[in-house]
Enzyme design. Structure first.
Site, PDB file in Angstrom:
ATOM      1  N   TYR A   1       0.880  -1.174   0.000  1.00 47.91           N
ATOM      2  CA  TYR A   1       0.000   0.000   0.000  1.00 47.91           C
ATOM      3  C   TYR A   1       0.917   1.224   0.000  1.00 47.91           C
ATOM      4  O   TYR A   1       1.384   1.688   1.032  1.00 47.91           O
ATOM      5  CB  TYR A   1      -0.913  -0.011   1.225  1.00 47.91           C
ATOM      6  CG  TYR A   1      -1.766   1.226   1.358  1.00 47.91           C
ATOM      7  CD1 TYR A   1      -2.499   1.708   0.286  1.00 47.91           C
ATOM      8  CD2 TYR A   1      -1.841   1.914   2.562  1.00 47.91           C
ATOM      9  CE1 TYR A   1      -3.281   2.835   0.406  1.00 47.91           C
ATOM     10  CE2 TYR A   1      -2.622   3.048   2.695  1.00 47.91           C
ATOM     11  CZ  TYR A   1      -3.345   3.506   1.611  1.00 47.91           C
ATOM     12  OH  TYR A   1      -4.114   4.640   1.739  1.00 47.91           O
TER      13      TYR A   1
ATOM     14  N   ASP B   1      -2.082  -1.454  -3.971  1.00 57.68           N
ATOM     15  CA  ASP B   1      -2.518  -0.099  -4.299  1.00 57.68           C
ATOM     16  C   ASP B   1      -1.266   0.743  -4.403  1.00 57.68           C
ATOM     17  O   ASP B   1      -0.682   1.110  -3.386  1.00 57.68           O
ATOM     18  CB  ASP B   1      -3.457   0.426  -3.211  1.00 57.68           C
ATOM     19  CG  ASP B   1      -3.873   1.878  -3.464  1.00 57.68           C
ATOM     20  OD1 ASP B   1      -3.431   2.468  -4.486  1.00 57.68           O
ATOM     21  OD2 ASP B   1      -4.616   2.424  -2.631  1.00 57.68           O
TER      22      ASP B   1
ATOM     23  N   HIS C   1     -12.127   1.466  -4.167  1.00 54.42           N
ATOM     24  CA  HIS C   1     -11.309   0.712  -5.122  1.00 54.42           C
ATOM     25  C   HIS C   1     -12.032  -0.559  -5.558  1.00 54.42           C
ATOM     26  O   HIS C   1     -12.698  -1.215  -4.742  1.00 54.42           O
ATOM     27  CB  HIS C   1      -9.986   0.288  -4.478  1.00 54.42           C
ATOM     28  CG  HIS C   1      -9.063   1.419  -4.146  1.00 54.42           C
ATOM     29  ND1 HIS C   1      -7.924   1.692  -4.867  1.00 54.42           N
ATOM     30  CD2 HIS C   1      -9.107   2.327  -3.152  1.00 54.42           C
ATOM     31  CE1 HIS C   1      -7.303   2.727  -4.330  1.00 54.42           C
ATOM     32  NE2 HIS C   1      -8.001   3.140  -3.276  1.00 54.42           N
TER      33      HIS C   1
END
Lengths: 268, 268
Positions: B106, B150, B259
């Site tokens: 992330y 991500d 998302h």
DNA sequence: GGCGTTCACG
DNA sequence: CGTGAACGCC
């Protein structure tokens, strides 16, 4: 005609619209008195109440806390404001419907310490009750009047899970019991749920969120009330007794309010 | 065998378990790499993942923010920690499954101002990307390695709703595009979704919550990626091209993450 | 324990 | 807009 009056502390009307809609669909109240709507009037979900068949609204809202509203199937006229709240909170709203005045109150909870000199919230609660008593006495037993709402007092020994233990806890202390009895006597009000189901049957309308299983521990209190003047009672229940009950099944629904709705049917 | 790898920024795993369970039931990923789990490891809903058929868990959690976890149908071995986060946030977790190392990241969003001297969050993001590049270069193109997660960067012109407008916005600024291309080139990674659906088809995996109707405005970004080394790509897609896609229908579910999940199928 | 608030973050 | 946090209230 039958006038079905309901009182329900919904603990945020915006968060609870779906449960309210389900309850209204199932029980078809004509007048729904809500407390703790927790929003300002412009934020009230009007469309949802129109869709429920309760398009007539009287709303006393404020930001974040308290707030009361009365929703009705029938047109509403405004009732007289009794000015019970010295703090300016949105804790009462009055309407007239079918010739009956309905005063909807959210009486202060009163904090933890049952001493008006030490605890300003408790003082406020007692002051609120005293102001209501004065107004009810002025209205008198002959007025076609209902006072209802979350009174935050369990008036009787069988309105609490343990009378002995609760006597020390705000909502059932001797000073509150005296104040609520004074209010009841001020216009000779009849407690419709307790008349329907007399002592010694225990009746509760509120259970703390903190209990994992509210049914199992069943440490409830009867805080939510529908009281009628003697004249209205005589008219609405001529010969018979009152027909009023607590819909405690609602407390077991998904994401419930901590209060259950209470319904009384008046024959007018 | 088919190894179905999924990456999904779930934006609170505790709030989203039901949507995750539905997606897992429908798409049957073998390995689910999550970001923004927003809980500490002991708070992770392990039972729900066991019930989904993903009982093998590698969790890097922290209180409130960030947090990543990889859930697997097959047993997991721990992978090497790349130490990419200088701030000590829970932003990466590494596993090995079926001989493939999967690095789940992330990457910091980087704040609003795209200037590392003015904005420490942007500096952190670039530092994170630089550290990843160094580690990926050390691993090399022959490693059986996937990096996924991500990335908070939309790498290509067709990974944003407006290349021209987004060049000034963090996630698609020239300095980020250079940094992400450097990361890609460091081990010659293949972007599996973009290989499956080449330019100039626009592809997005994220849409802001702020848009009333994300489909109507469609101002999306492709921030979530699954990248394979050339050696793994050659093994997993011998002869054919990659098979990877974004499940953007999930973004339209009730109470969705901002998302959408991304899936790639590797043939091992 | 479950509401509201304000705040930071994306 | 929709998550967390910490705090007040019931």
């Amino acid at each position: 005609m039958r006038l079905r009056i309901c009182t329900w502390n919904v603990n945020s009307v915006r968060l609870r619209v779906e449960q309210v809609a389900r309850f209204v669909a199932e029980q078809q109240p004509d007048v729904l008195c809500m407390q703790e709507i927790k929003c300002q009037a412009p934020e009230f979900p009007r469309e949802a109440f129109e869709a429920m068949g309760l398009p007539h609204l009287a709303i006393a809202g404020q930001k974040g806390w308290h707030g009361v509203a009365t929703a009705s199937r029938l047109p509403l006229e405004p009732g007289a404001d009794w000015g019970a709240c010295r703090e300016g909170h949105a804790r009462s709203v009055a309407v007239k419907v079918q010739g009956v005045e309905i005063q909807n109150f959210y009486i202060p909870a009163g904090g933890d310490i049952p001493d008006r000199t030490l605890n300003p919230k408790f003082d406020h609660k007692l002051d609120f009750l005293e102001r209501l008593s004065a107004k009810a006495a002025a209205a008198g037993p002959k007025a076609p009047l209902v006072i209802t709402g979350d009174f935050n007092v369990a008036p009787g020994e069988f309105d609490v899970w343990s009378h002995k233990q609760m006597l020390k806890i705000v909502s059932h202390t001797p000073i509150e019991l005296a104040a609520i009895e004074k209010l009841r006597a001020s216009a000779g009000f009849v407690d419709l749920v307790r008349e329907t189901t007399p002592d010694p049957t225990k009746l509760f309308s509120w259970w703390s969120y903190r209990a994992a299983d509210f049914r199992a521990s069943n440490r409830g209190l009867r805080l939510d009330h529908i009281w009628a003047t003697p004249a209205l009672h005589a008219q609405a229940f001529a010969g018979r007794g009152a027909e009023a009950r607590i819909h405690d099944d609602v407390r077991a629904w998904e994401r419930p309010s901590d209060h259950a709705p209470v319904i009384a049917d008046l024959a007018l």
